[in-house]
Design an enzyme around this catalytic site. Structure first.
Site, PDB file in Angstrom:
ATOM      1  N   GLY A 177      11.070 -10.839  -7.193  1.00  0.00           N
ATOM      2  CA  GLY A 177      11.611 -12.383  -6.932  1.00  0.00           C
ATOM      3  C   GLY A 177      10.570 -13.231  -6.459  1.00  0.00           C
ATOM      4  N   ASP A 178       9.676 -12.936  -5.657  1.00  0.00           N
ATOM      5  CA  ASP A 178       8.345 -14.178  -4.918  1.00  0.00           C
ATOM      6  C   ASP A 178       7.170 -12.864  -5.068  1.00  0.00           C
ATOM      7  OD1 ASP A 178       7.449 -16.425  -4.177  1.00  0.00           O
ATOM      8  OD2 ASP A 178       7.814 -15.568  -1.847  1.00  0.00           O
ATOM      9  N   PHE A 179       6.852 -12.217  -6.040  1.00  0.00           N
ATOM     10  CA  PHE A 179       5.770 -11.347  -6.087  1.00  0.00           C
ATOM     11  C   PHE A 179       4.687 -12.015  -6.284  1.00  0.00           C
ATOM     12  CE2 PHE A 179       2.817  -8.276  -7.710  1.00  0.00           C
ATOM     13  CZ  PHE A 179       2.904  -7.220  -6.793  1.00  0.00           C
ATOM     14  N   ARG A 180       3.592 -11.846  -5.116  1.00  0.00           N
ATOM     15  CA  ARG A 180       2.315 -12.517  -5.009  1.00  0.00           C
ATOM     16  C   ARG A 180       1.332 -11.705  -4.131  1.00  0.00           C
ATOM     17  NH1 ARG A 180       5.399 -14.059  -1.219  1.00  0.00           N
ATOM     18  NH2 ARG A 180       4.587 -15.153   0.748  1.00  0.00           N
TER      19      ARG A 180
END
Length: 306
Positions: A200-203
């Site tokens: 969902g907030d992959f970085r």
């Protein structure tokens, strides 16, 4: 047990919570944070070492020792409680595969006890090309079928609540871009063929170094959703945005990055381009809405390259 909370919570956390639409709710949580920390430390018999600073934008993170002396990380998530419940459920389902291991949780307190990784060493410490290779490997491990009964929203549900912000806060010169982003979203959610558990907030900054036999790099801080892999990769495409903007030929470099990631992970490049444009436009308008004009305009410019 004495609290280790500084007189003021980490500035990053205070700024981030103050810019949220529900800031009246989170301000009350910040006020009660010292007492909350004391309760959880006592309940789990944890010995605090230090508060991690600058830390996260939605939680207080404290390095602790368990009763047996082993290191761990205590995470106290800001409201709403559903965010901590979803994060705990995702980590429990992964069970250490590609992600930090969940040790214990207190859903009512928004508290998660996690294995301790090298919080100061993320993929951003690597050269960008190497970081992207490691990120692709880490992401691949996370994309699994969600449990039959789960608390996760779908990508369609999550993005549906962003449409009003997109329309209300986009500057006049970006109206055509926002219209394209919204049209892309409608098409993408309408014909998505996958329903996998996503970070969902992959970085790069959400993948930390680990002393683990499971993997050298493990993901942290999920905001889990159920949907297609291209949505998860879209946030990664714009990693190190300010460095990218300062380089020559940034639009072409961005398109090459999309094609490389799509090929490496067997994702449709057109769907990845579409979600990258949409997520950059949505994030840009959120920044503008919160008064962060510099980042908001940078994200909208990035979206325009696509």
């Amino acid at each position: 047990m004495p609290s280790v909370l500084p007189l003021d919570p980490p500035r990053r956390l205070v700024r981030a919570l103050g810019s949220r639409p529900d800031s009246s709710l989170t301000s009350g949580w910040l006020t009660g944070l010292p007492a909350l920390l004391e309760r959880v430390l006592e309940h789990w018999e944890l010995a605090p070492e230090r508060v991690v600073s600058p830390g996260g934008r939605g939680s207080l993170v404290v390095l602790v020792r368990r009763p047996d002396g082993s290191p761990a990380v205590l995470k106290l998530a800001a409201p709403p409680a559903s965010a901590a419940v979803a994060e705990a459920a995702a980590l429990a389902h992964w069970n250490g595969w590609g992600a930090v291991r969940l040790l214990r949780t207190l859903p009512a307190e928004g508290a998660l006890l996690l294995e301790q990784l090298h919080g100061e060493v993320s993929l951003r410490s690597l050269p960008d090309a190497k970081a992207m290779l490691e990120a692709a490997s880490a992401a691949r491990r996370l994309w699994v079928t969600p449990p039959a009964e789960h608390p996760f929203r779908t990508v369609a549900e999550h993005t549906s609540v962003e449409t009003d912000t997109l329309r209300a806060h986009a500057p006049a010169e970006a109206h055509a871009l926002v219209d394209e982003a919204l049209e892309l979203r409608e098409t993408l959610v309408g014909d998505a063929a996958e329903a996998l558990l996503l970070h969902g907030d992959f970085r790069q900054g959400a993948v930390l170094a680990a002393d683990s036999e499971r993997a050298p790099w493990l993901a942290v801080g999920p905001e889990p959703l159920v949907g297609e892999r291209a949505y998860d990769l879209a946030r990664l495409v714009r990693d190190r945005l300010h460095d990218l903007m300062a380089s020559a030929g940034a639009p072409a470099a961005t398109r090459r990055r999309i094609n490389k990631l799509a090929e490496a992970l067997d994702v449709d490049p057109d769907r990845l381009r579409g979600w990258t444009l949409y997520r950059a436009a949505a994030s840009g308008t959120r920044h503008l809405a919160s008064g962060n004009r510099e980042d908001g305009e940078a994200l909208l410019e990035f979206a325009s390259w696509l």
